[in-house]
Design an enzyme around this catalytic site. Structure first.
Site, mmCIF file in Angstrom:
data_model
loop_
_atom_site.group_PDB
_atom_site.id
_atom_site.type_symbol
_atom_site.label_atom_id
_atom_site.label_comp_id
_atom_site.label_asym_id
_atom_site.label_seq_id
_atom_site.Cartn_x
_atom_site.Cartn_y
_atom_site.Cartn_z
ATOM 1 N N SER A 98 0.836 -1.189 0.000
ATOM 2 C CA SER A 98 0.000 0.000 0.000
ATOM 3 C C SER A 98 0.883 1.256 0.000
ATOM 4 O O SER A 98 1.764 1.369 -0.841
ATOM 5 C CB SER A 98 -0.931 -0.063 1.217
ATOM 6 O OG SER A 98 -1.929 0.901 1.129
ATOM 7 N N ASP A 116 -9.565 -4.454 -6.169
ATOM 8 C CA ASP A 116 -8.999 -3.680 -5.064
ATOM 9 C C ASP A 116 -9.697 -2.326 -5.032
ATOM 10 O O ASP A 116 -9.603 -1.539 -5.975
ATOM 11 C CB ASP A 116 -7.484 -3.516 -5.286
ATOM 12 C CG ASP A 116 -6.793 -2.799 -4.120
ATOM 13 O OD1 ASP A 116 -7.483 -2.144 -3.317
ATOM 14 O OD2 ASP A 116 -5.558 -2.902 -4.042
ATOM 15 N N HIS A 158 -7.508 -5.090 -0.572
ATOM 16 C CA HIS A 158 -6.285 -4.301 -0.668
ATOM 17 C C HIS A 158 -5.114 -5.016 0.013
ATOM 18 O O HIS A 158 -4.001 -4.541 -0.021
ATOM 19 C CB HIS A 158 -6.545 -2.941 -0.022
ATOM 20 C CG HIS A 158 -5.481 -1.929 -0.265
ATOM 21 N ND1 HIS A 158 -5.034 -1.609 -1.525
ATOM 22 C CD2 HIS A 158 -4.764 -1.171 0.590
ATOM 23 C CE1 HIS A 158 -4.088 -0.685 -1.418
ATOM 24 N NE2 HIS A 158 -3.906 -0.404 -0.148
#
Lengths: 416, 270
Positions: B98, B220, B248
């Site tokens: 991320s 996602d 995610h």
């Protein structure tokens, strides 16, 4: 009179029949109906978040039809963007790790774009082999709770603003009670320091130095009992009274008598206000100055001699200013010659806690400190006391004022 | 800062064979190093695995958190470099999840010699749409997110430290969970969210000069497929792997596939 009174024997039976009918109606309330119209939202999702089942209550809140949701949307799609990000970064990972997650605040985005605050609890249902099958989620309407939270937050912000305002006010008031700078006294070096113990409360310590006539100067340093607005008012009164009284009659004892009269007059038995003060009348001489001191209950001034010795001025024994109608004040006359320093201080210094046992710093320790310092000068002494105060840390819980005068060893070096 | 300071500040944990290739796993916005729990043990069979918590997360030293340092991703990247300088393990493969993907990019652009490769797991160089670029969020979306962090303060803070209700089927997690898992100070979370969702690191991507693997998920909500394709196109010579995974956090939803992708890349990067 109640209608049942007409048939006193049959009344109890009727009531039993009624409640039996009510229970029976409840038992016939299908689990399906209970699910669909429960006072909370229910939904079941596949592990990838796709909604497999949702109850009527929840659809009603959202304003969607079942066809629009089931198999088409994921749970995260029902959330606001903030909620969606929170879901992806916190909620889903936690649920995956723990199998259960409860009491999480999220916001739903309804079909007509309104936001609906909810509290969400999810449980992962596992199969016989322990493998996760689906996620069951219960959703509670949290609008009231959210308003309550907003109110709490607003109240906290308000309180923080108020505290800032009070601190600013206290700091400003404190500054107004102290001379912004000390006036220069020819041939004498003067310096001062004021330690503020609490930014929220105005302390009661004060000092000043001001010209009288010709070669004479008035100086004082004191400590009003108490803190806060009441003490600040007394501090202000004490300060201008001492200055005015000194102009009228500069004899130190007369000055303190004058302050005593004013305090007695202004503050009566129901709100007695008193202070400790040491007042000095400084007269310049050829090789320095003399200071006539009068003290009302104040800690003794220290004279740090050019030869390295330290003398406590015997001004102890004087009575507090503002308590008695006719108090006794004690006097001393100090002669400062080149290299001598006179140090006045309030008891914040000697009453600082110095160790875990909360022992006080005390007069003796201060005397040792001064002996190590002597000979010195006003500015060096003030710097040293500042460091000492800093070293007390949390042990210093009272305001402290320090005023120092010295006659430079080399008269050409007099400052301020 | 000395070695002990940096390593305890970031709660650095090292596992796996001493002579194995070094793989650093860096968590994103949200939880902490626990997020690697399902992939770290498998990776540690072959690799020297370095785990850490960003300052403000997990069991990092919260007293080291300063708003000015951690209000931009550069502060976090500097922490990564400090950790690498202290461990001095030679070139590492940095796996950033991320927002940590861009933290890794910044660190690798600043000191490329410390990196054998980068694995960017569900990366996004910019979350907000821009002219000719689709990040997946409109400016209003991100405003709403930041506003909800401000106004729903208690909700977020309660949710940041959720009531841990016990994990009967996974008792091994319990002790750790009750300590710190995903517990974040709401103020720190706000600053991190701002640093994350207002970041724009598109211009840094072409400067990456180390072998790079981009790993995205097929579904996602935070980093859509276009973003994965963009990152892949902008980093010269990078590879792109699309996992058949939802969400995610593929290291949680598809740990085996994630481990496999990382393993294959580390083996190839040597």
């Amino acid at each position: 009179m109640c209608a049942t009174g007409q048939d006193p024997d049959g009344g109890a039976d009727d009531a039993r029949d009624d409640s039996a009918a009510a229970f029976s109606a409840l038992l016939e309330d299908s689990a399906e109906d209970l699910y669909e119209h429960a006072p909370c939202g229910y939904l079941s999702t596949l592990l990838d978040g796709r909604i497999a089942k949702i109850n009527t209550t929840m659809l009603g809140w959202l304003g969607y039809t079942r066809e629009q949701v089931v198999g088409r949307l994921r749970f995260a799609d029902l959330l606001t963007v903030g909620g969606k990000i929170y879901h992806e970064t916190h909620f889903a990972p936690l649920l995956r790790m723990q199998g259960e997650l409860g009491g999480v605040a999220l916001e739903l985005r309804t079909a007509d774009r309104r936001r609906l605050p909810v509290m969400v609890t999810s449980v992962v249902k596992t199969g016989a082999d322990g493998q996760p099958l689906l996620i069951r989620t219960t959703v509670f309407d949290a609008r009231d709770r959210r308003s309550y939270e907003r109110e709490l937050l607003r109240a906290r912000e308000e309180a923080e603003r108020e505290r800032d305002r009070a601190q600013r006010l206290a700091t400003t008031l404190q500054r107004s009670l102290l001379p912004p700078t000390l006036p220069p006294v020819p041939g004498v070096e003067v310096d001062s320091y004021y330690h503020i113990a609490s930014p929220e409360q105005v302390g009661g310590d004060f000092y000043d130095l001001f010209p009288l006539s010709g070669e004479r100067w008035g100086l004082f340093l004191g400590d009003v009992c108490g803190k806060g607005a009441g003490a600040a008012a007394v501090t202000s009164l004490a300060r201008y009274t001492l200055r005015a009284a000194a102009v009228y009659d500069s004899d130190p004892v007369a000055v303190l008598d004058n302050l005593n009269t004013v305090l007695n007059h202004e503050y009566h038995l129901d709100d007695p206000r008193f202070c400790t003060v040491i007042f000095g009348l400084l007269t310049q001489t050829d090789d320095g100055c003399t200071v006539q001191l009068a003290s009302g209950g104040h800690p003794p001034a220290l004279l740090l001699r050019a030869d390295g010795t330290v003398e406590q001025q015997h001004t102890t024994g004087g009575q507090l200013v503002g308590v008695l109608p006719d108090p006794r004040f004690v006097t001393a006359t100090v002669r400062l010659t080149p290299g001598d320093t006179l140090l006045l201080y309030t008891d914040g210094l000697t009453e600082a806690r110095v160790d875990a046992a909360r022992n006080r710093y005390d007069d003796e320790a201060l005397l040792d400190f001064a002996t190590a310092l002597a000979p010195t000068s006003a500015s060096v002494a003030i710097t040293a006391v500042r460091s000492l105060l800093t070293s007390f840390g949390d042990g210093l819980d009272d305001d402290t004022a320090v005023l120092a005068l010295s006659v430079p060893a080399d008269p050409g070096r007099a400052r301020r | 800062m000395g070695a002990v300071d940096v390593l305890s500040r970031n709660c650095v944990v090292v596992d796996g064979p001493v002579d194995g290739p070094v793989v650093v796993l860096s968590h994103g916005f949200g939880c902490d190093q626990n997020l690697w729990r399902l992939v770290a043990p498998a990776l540690a069979e072959r690799f020297r695995v370095v785990l850490f918590d960003h300052v403000g997360a997990g069991r990092s030293d919260l007293s080291a958190w300063r708003e000015d340092r951690y209000s931009s991703l550069e502060g976090y990247a500097e922490d990564v470099l400090e950790i690498l300088r202290e461990l001095d393990p030679g070139p590492v493969v940095f796996v950033g999840h991320s927002v940590s993907a861009m933290i890794g990019v910044l660190a690798a652009v600043a000191e490329p010699e410390r990196f054998a490769g980068l694995v960017l797991l569900t990366p996004s160089p910019r979350y907000v749409d821009d002219e000719g670029y689709r990040g997946g969020f409109s400016a209003e979306d991100v405003d709403e997110l930041l506003e909800s962090l401000e106004s729903n303060y208690l909700g977020w803070s309660a949710a940041m430290g959720p009531v841990i209700m016990g994990t009967p089927d996974r008792p091994e997690l319990e002790e750790e969970l009750t300590n710190s898992f995903c517990r974040t100070d709401p103020k720190i979370a706000r600053v991190f969210a701002r640093a994350t969702f207002l970041s724009d690191n598109r211009a840094d991507l072409p400067k990456v000069a180390v072998p790079t693997l981009v790993v995205e998920c097929s579904q996602d909500a935070i980093a859509p497929r276009e973003v994965g394709a963009y990152v892949h196109a902008q980093i010269p010579g990078s590879e792109l792997v699309t996992l058949d995974a939802t969400g995610h956090c593929p290291q949680l939803s598809s740990p085996e596939a994630t481990t496999e992708a990382i393993t294959a890349f580390v083996a190839g990067a040597r």
